[in-house]
Design an enzyme around this catalytic site. Sequence first.
Site, PDB file in Angstrom:
ATOM      1  N   HIS A  75     -10.265  26.293 -10.464  1.00 19.14           N
ATOM      2  CA  HIS A  75      -9.521  27.537 -10.256  1.00 19.14           C
ATOM      3  C   HIS A  75      -9.195  28.263 -11.555  1.00 19.14           C
ATOM      4  O   HIS A  75      -8.792  29.423 -11.527  1.00 19.14           O
ATOM      5  CB  HIS A  75      -8.217  27.242  -9.516  1.00 19.14           C
ATOM      6  N   CYS A  97     -14.753  27.487 -12.411  1.00 16.04           N
ATOM      7  CA  CYS A  97     -15.941  28.109 -11.830  1.00 16.04           C
ATOM      8  C   CYS A  97     -16.368  29.290 -12.691  1.00 16.04           C
ATOM      9  O   CYS A  97     -15.533  30.093 -13.129  1.00 16.04           O
ATOM     10  CB  CYS A  97     -15.638  28.583 -10.412  1.00 16.04           C
ATOM     11  N   GLU A 127      -5.398  30.305  -8.987  1.00 15.60           N
ATOM     12  CA  GLU A 127      -6.401  31.176  -9.616  1.00 15.60           C
ATOM     13  C   GLU A 127      -5.762  32.460 -10.138  1.00 15.60           C
ATOM     14  O   GLU A 127      -6.056  32.908 -11.255  1.00 15.60           O
ATOM     15  CB  GLU A 127      -7.517  31.511  -8.621  1.00 15.60           C
ATOM     16  N   SER A 223      -6.629  25.301   1.062  1.00 17.44           N
ATOM     17  CA  SER A 223      -7.819  26.009   0.597  1.00 17.44           C
ATOM     18  C   SER A 223      -7.746  27.482   0.971  1.00 17.44           C
ATOM     19  O   SER A 223      -7.726  27.832   2.151  1.00 17.44           O
ATOM     20  CB  SER A 223      -9.070  25.372   1.205  1.00 17.44           C
ATOM     21  N   SER A 224      -7.740  28.346  -0.031  1.00 16.58           N
ATOM     22  CA  SER A 224      -7.676  29.781   0.228  1.00 16.58           C
ATOM     23  C   SER A 224      -8.874  30.253   1.037  1.00 16.58           C
ATOM     24  O   SER A 224      -8.727  30.950   2.038  1.00 16.58           O
ATOM     25  CB  SER A 224      -7.618  30.554  -1.101  1.00 16.58           C
TER      26      SER A 224
END
EC number: 1.17.7.4
Length: 307
Positions: A75, A97, A127, A223-224
């Site tokens: 994130h 990522c 994030e 989890s988004s």
Amino acid sequence: MRKIILCSPRGFCAGVIRAIQTVEVALEKWGRPIYVKHEIVHNRHVVDKLREKGAIFIEDLQEVPRNSRVIFSAHGVPPSVREEAAERGLIAIDATCGLVTKVHSAVKMYAKKGYHIILIGKRKHVEIIGIRGEAPDQITVVENIAEVEALPFSAQDPLFYVTQTTLSMDDAADIVAALKARYPRIFTLPSSSICYATQNRQGALRNILPQVDFVYVIGDSQSSNSNRLREVAERRGVTARLVNHPDEVTEEILQYSGNIGITAGASTPEDVVQACLMKLQELIPDLSIEMDLFVEEDTVFQLPKEL
């Protein structure tokens, strides 16, 4: 015959695969323990397996002994975390990522050019916290259209916007439309901030929704992108349940007579999907299974250079 329609693509994306492999290879190379800042991805099954192998997940770098190795999660982290790691003599390995890193880089660049950045996303999500840390005095987070309407800027102010990579494309489109209506000169990256995997999984699900009356989204409640998949179905009037274990596939499904859709968030292991599928077939033995391919994915991200 009544059927299960399996979305493809579903489950692990390239960024998640890279993050998990980063922890696994680090453990193989240096042995346990390996410290990880935040859960490497938002899935309990993944985190538990890595914990069994010797990963220690922490939120505060003060928990990490000096001169130890620490991995930053997929994130991303704010610059302050990188600075603290360096001050403590920690050996940092970055599993952020690449598509999140792209957003960080854009924010830094446009902040230096004097733009104010509108960051569309969930302000408490890790994030968003990481991205906002790049230029906290020049970033405003908005979660909805009401917050766009409350922004204090003029139409002439230099504005740039980016989004959290795991947002619902539906919600993001509505918020962006509101932004552009108020600020016609606002602009963003040439390619969307919402990552390819989020777009593909949402697109694959939208593709099957006219054929089903119930959807299982296999994914963690934290989890988004899994939550956004559930919302994609619900927004189009299809009942959806977010489940992360076969025990959560219950006899509720017997109330529905139509086809059943199955998809999975980008941090969901395929073995969890298959276990939920088996439970569903136990409840309704005569179901056939059909795969619905939306698009092929071939993206691969290289592991961090330290590995």
